[in-house]
Structures are given as structure tokens and as C-alpha cells.
Scaffold this motif. Sequence first.
Motif, PDB file in Angstrom:
ATOM      1  N   GLY A   9     -24.697 -50.892 -46.998  1.00  0.00           N
ATOM      2  CA  GLY A   9     -25.870 -50.275 -46.383  1.00  0.00           C
ATOM      3  C   GLY A   9     -26.596 -51.245 -45.476  1.00  0.00           C
ATOM      4  N   GLY A  10     -27.626 -50.725 -44.802  1.00  0.00           N
ATOM      5  CA  GLY A  10     -28.412 -51.587 -43.929  1.00  0.00           C
ATOM      6  C   GLY A  10     -29.170 -50.799 -42.890  1.00  0.00           C
ATOM      7  N   LEU A  11     -29.659 -51.532 -41.896  1.00  0.00           N
ATOM      8  CA  LEU A  11     -30.430 -50.951 -40.803  1.00  0.00           C
ATOM      9  C   LEU A  11     -29.550 -50.842 -39.564  1.00  0.00           C
ATOM     10  N   VAL A  12     -29.549 -49.693 -38.933  1.00  0.00           N
ATOM     11  CA  VAL A  12     -28.735 -49.478 -37.736  1.00  0.00           C
ATOM     12  C   VAL A  12     -29.515 -48.601 -36.766  1.00  0.00           C
ATOM     13  N   ARG A  19     -20.242 -48.745 -42.393  1.00  0.00           N
ATOM     14  CA  ARG A  19     -19.233 -48.365 -43.360  1.00  0.00           C
ATOM     15  C   ARG A  19     -19.706 -48.753 -44.750  1.00  0.00           C
ATOM     16  N   LEU A  20     -19.746 -47.768 -45.634  1.00  0.00           N
ATOM     17  CA  LEU A  20     -20.092 -48.001 -47.030  1.00  0.00           C
ATOM     18  C   LEU A  20     -18.816 -48.131 -47.851  1.00  0.00           C
ATOM     19  N   SER A  21     -18.870 -48.992 -48.855  1.00  0.00           N
ATOM     20  CA  SER A  21     -17.752 -49.164 -49.775  1.00  0.00           C
ATOM     21  C   SER A  21     -18.240 -48.969 -51.201  1.00  0.00           C
ATOM     22  N   CYS A  22     -17.356 -48.458 -52.034  1.00  0.00           N
ATOM     23  CA  CYS A  22     -17.673 -48.274 -53.446  1.00  0.00           C
ATOM     24  C   CYS A  22     -16.425 -48.589 -54.252  1.00  0.00           C
ATOM     25  N   ALA A  23     -16.510 -49.614 -55.080  1.00  0.00           N
ATOM     26  CA  ALA A  23     -15.379 -50.036 -55.892  1.00  0.00           C
ATOM     27  C   ALA A  23     -15.596 -49.627 -57.347  1.00  0.00           C
ATOM     28  N   ALA A  24     -14.637 -48.895 -57.886  1.00  0.00           N
ATOM     29  CA  ALA A  24     -14.689 -48.462 -59.283  1.00  0.00           C
ATOM     30  C   ALA A  24     -13.573 -49.157 -60.044  1.00  0.00           C
ATOM     31  N   SER A  25     -13.940 -49.807 -61.135  1.00  0.00           N
ATOM     32  CA  SER A  25     -12.940 -50.537 -61.918  1.00  0.00           C
ATOM     33  C   SER A  25     -13.251 -50.393 -63.397  1.00  0.00           C
ATOM     34  N   SER A  73      -8.746 -45.936 -51.458  1.00  0.00           N
ATOM     35  CA  SER A  73      -7.612 -46.838 -51.599  1.00  0.00           C
ATOM     36  C   SER A  73      -7.528 -47.299 -53.047  1.00  0.00           C
ATOM     37  N   ARG A  74      -6.332 -47.696 -53.453  1.00  0.00           N
ATOM     38  CA  ARG A  74      -6.101 -48.158 -54.823  1.00  0.00           C
ATOM     39  C   ARG A  74      -5.410 -49.506 -54.778  1.00  0.00           C
ATOM     40  N   ASP A  75      -5.897 -50.428 -55.607  1.00  0.00           N
ATOM     41  CA  ASP A  75      -5.313 -51.758 -55.686  1.00  0.00           C
ATOM     42  C   ASP A  75      -5.330 -52.161 -57.144  1.00  0.00           C
ATOM     43  N   ASN A  76      -4.165 -52.097 -57.784  1.00  0.00           N
ATOM     44  CA  ASN A  76      -4.069 -52.384 -59.214  1.00  0.00           C
ATOM     45  C   ASN A  76      -5.063 -51.528 -59.996  1.00  0.00           C
ATOM     46  N   ASP A  77      -6.056 -52.138 -60.595  1.00  0.00           N
ATOM     47  CA  ASP A  77      -6.972 -51.369 -61.440  1.00  0.00           C
ATOM     48  C   ASP A  77      -8.273 -51.012 -60.728  1.00  0.00           C
ATOM     49  N   LYS A  78      -8.313 -51.145 -59.413  1.00  0.00           N
ATOM     50  CA  LYS A  78      -9.542 -50.867 -58.683  1.00  0.00           C
ATOM     51  C   LYS A  78      -9.315 -49.709 -57.715  1.00  0.00           C
ATOM     52  N   ASN A  79     -10.219 -48.744 -57.780  1.00  0.00           N
ATOM     53  CA  ASN A  79     -10.228 -47.621 -56.838  1.00  0.00           C
ATOM     54  C   ASN A  79     -11.442 -47.795 -55.923  1.00  0.00           C
ATOM     55  N   THR A  80     -11.203 -47.806 -54.635  1.00  0.00           N
ATOM     56  CA  THR A  80     -12.291 -48.024 -53.688  1.00  0.00           C
ATOM     57  C   THR A  80     -12.389 -46.828 -52.750  1.00  0.00           C
ATOM     58  N   VAL A  81     -13.609 -46.310 -52.604  1.00  0.00           N
ATOM     59  CA  VAL A  81     -13.845 -45.219 -51.660  1.00  0.00           C
ATOM     60  C   VAL A  81     -14.742 -45.739 -50.550  1.00  0.00           C
ATOM     61  N   TYR A  82     -14.434 -45.331 -49.344  1.00  0.00           N
ATOM     62  CA  TYR A  82     -15.171 -45.761 -48.155  1.00  0.00           C
ATOM     63  C   TYR A  82     -15.819 -44.549 -47.487  1.00  0.00           C
ATOM     64  N   LEU A  83     -16.925 -44.804 -46.858  1.00  0.00           N
ATOM     65  CA  LEU A  83     -17.564 -43.787 -46.041  1.00  0.00           C
ATOM     66  C   LEU A  83     -17.856 -44.415 -44.674  1.00  0.00           C
ATOM     67  N   GLN A  84     -17.063 -44.038 -43.693  1.00  0.00           N
ATOM     68  CA  GLN A  84     -17.289 -44.497 -42.321  1.00  0.00           C
ATOM     69  C   GLN A  84     -18.269 -43.546 -41.660  1.00  0.00           C
ATOM     70  N   MET A  85     -19.406 -44.071 -41.247  1.00  0.00           N
ATOM     71  CA  MET A  85     -20.464 -43.245 -40.670  1.00  0.00           C
ATOM     72  C   MET A  85     -20.649 -43.619 -39.207  1.00  0.00           C
ATOM     73  N   ASN A  86     -20.377 -42.682 -38.331  1.00  0.00           N
ATOM     74  CA  ASN A  86     -20.528 -42.887 -36.890  1.00  0.00           C
ATOM     75  C   ASN A  86     -21.606 -41.968 -36.339  1.00  0.00           C
ATOM     76  N   SER A  87     -22.048 -42.278 -35.143  1.00  0.00           N
ATOM     77  CA  SER A  87     -23.069 -41.454 -34.470  1.00  0.00           C
ATOM     78  C   SER A  87     -24.247 -41.176 -35.395  1.00  0.00           C
ATOM     79  N   LEU A  88     -24.741 -42.218 -36.021  1.00  0.00           N
ATOM     80  CA  LEU A  88     -25.798 -42.051 -37.005  1.00  0.00           C
ATOM     81  C   LEU A  88     -27.090 -41.548 -36.367  1.00  0.00           C
ATOM     82  N   LYS A  89     -27.791 -40.728 -37.154  1.00  0.00           N
ATOM     83  CA  LYS A  89     -29.050 -40.138 -36.710  1.00  0.00           C
ATOM     84  C   LYS A  89     -30.163 -40.555 -37.670  1.00  0.00           C
ATOM     85  N   ALA A  90     -31.380 -40.419 -37.221  1.00  0.00           N
ATOM     86  CA  ALA A  90     -32.516 -40.778 -38.066  1.00  0.00           C
ATOM     87  C   ALA A  90     -32.497 -39.986 -39.371  1.00  0.00           C
ATOM     88  N   GLU A  91     -32.049 -38.752 -39.300  1.00  0.00           N
ATOM     89  CA  GLU A  91     -32.019 -37.919 -40.503  1.00  0.00           C
ATOM     90  C   GLU A  91     -30.940 -38.315 -41.500  1.00  0.00           C
TER      91      GLU A  91
END
Length: 123
Positions: A9-12, A19-25, A73-91
Motif C-alpha cells: 500500500g501507499g500514496l499514489v 501492486r498489493l501482495s498478500c502471502a498466506a502460509s 502464485s504458489r511457492d512450496n508452502d506459500k500462496n501469494t495473491v497480487y492485486l495490480q491496480m492501474n488508473s487509480l482514482k480518488a474513490e
Amino acid sequence: QVHVVESGGGLVQPGGSLRLSCAASGRIFSVNTMAWYRQVLGKERELVASITGGDEDTNYADSVKGRFTISISRDNDKNTVYLQMNSLKAEDTAVYYCNLMARNIVGWPLNYWGQGTQVTVSS
């Protein structure tokens, strides 16, 4: 024990990308769905996008279709989900939460949330 950790996350500025990442293990045997939700203070948490663990079928909120892309994506015991966010709006400004729905090795359902990551779209 299962861990779900978000980052990215952050300011844009409006029109920018993040791009957000979330790793589940942990003791995850199979992933049913991983998803991103968002919440603005005083409003209900809403689904942004989801992806299934098997066929990788995706689902998007109408407000983000064509701008956001979810992937996994999956890597051994870790499942990672990504959210690529383009054309971001204030809302799009909100706290974004990752959700994991899965099963452990004995078939018990798992439902975990990440701690949330702030996304602020502002000039």
C-alpha cells in the motif's frame, strides 16, 4: 497456525498504479479462494476481487473492472495473491484487506484476514 501478511500500500497520484501482495502460509492444505476487500471508514467492507485456488477463476467488483487485476502464485508452502491496480482514482482510497478461505489437511475450513494496508489516491 496460518499467517496472512499484506504489503504494497501507499500514496499514489490519480492515474497511477500500485501492486498489493498478500502471502498466506502455514497449515494450509488447499486454497478455495483468496480475495481482496476494501473498507472506507464508516462504510461496510466490500469485495474488490477474488480468485479461486484451483481453476484461478476471477471475479471483480464493477467499479474496478478493466483497471485491477488479481493473480495468484504458489511457492512450496506459500500462496501469494497480487492485486495490480492501474488508473487509480480518488474513490479507490481505502484500507485493503486480504482474505484467505482454505482447508487444512483434515478438511477443516480456514478463514483468515490480513491486517490491512492503506491505499491513498491523492494529488
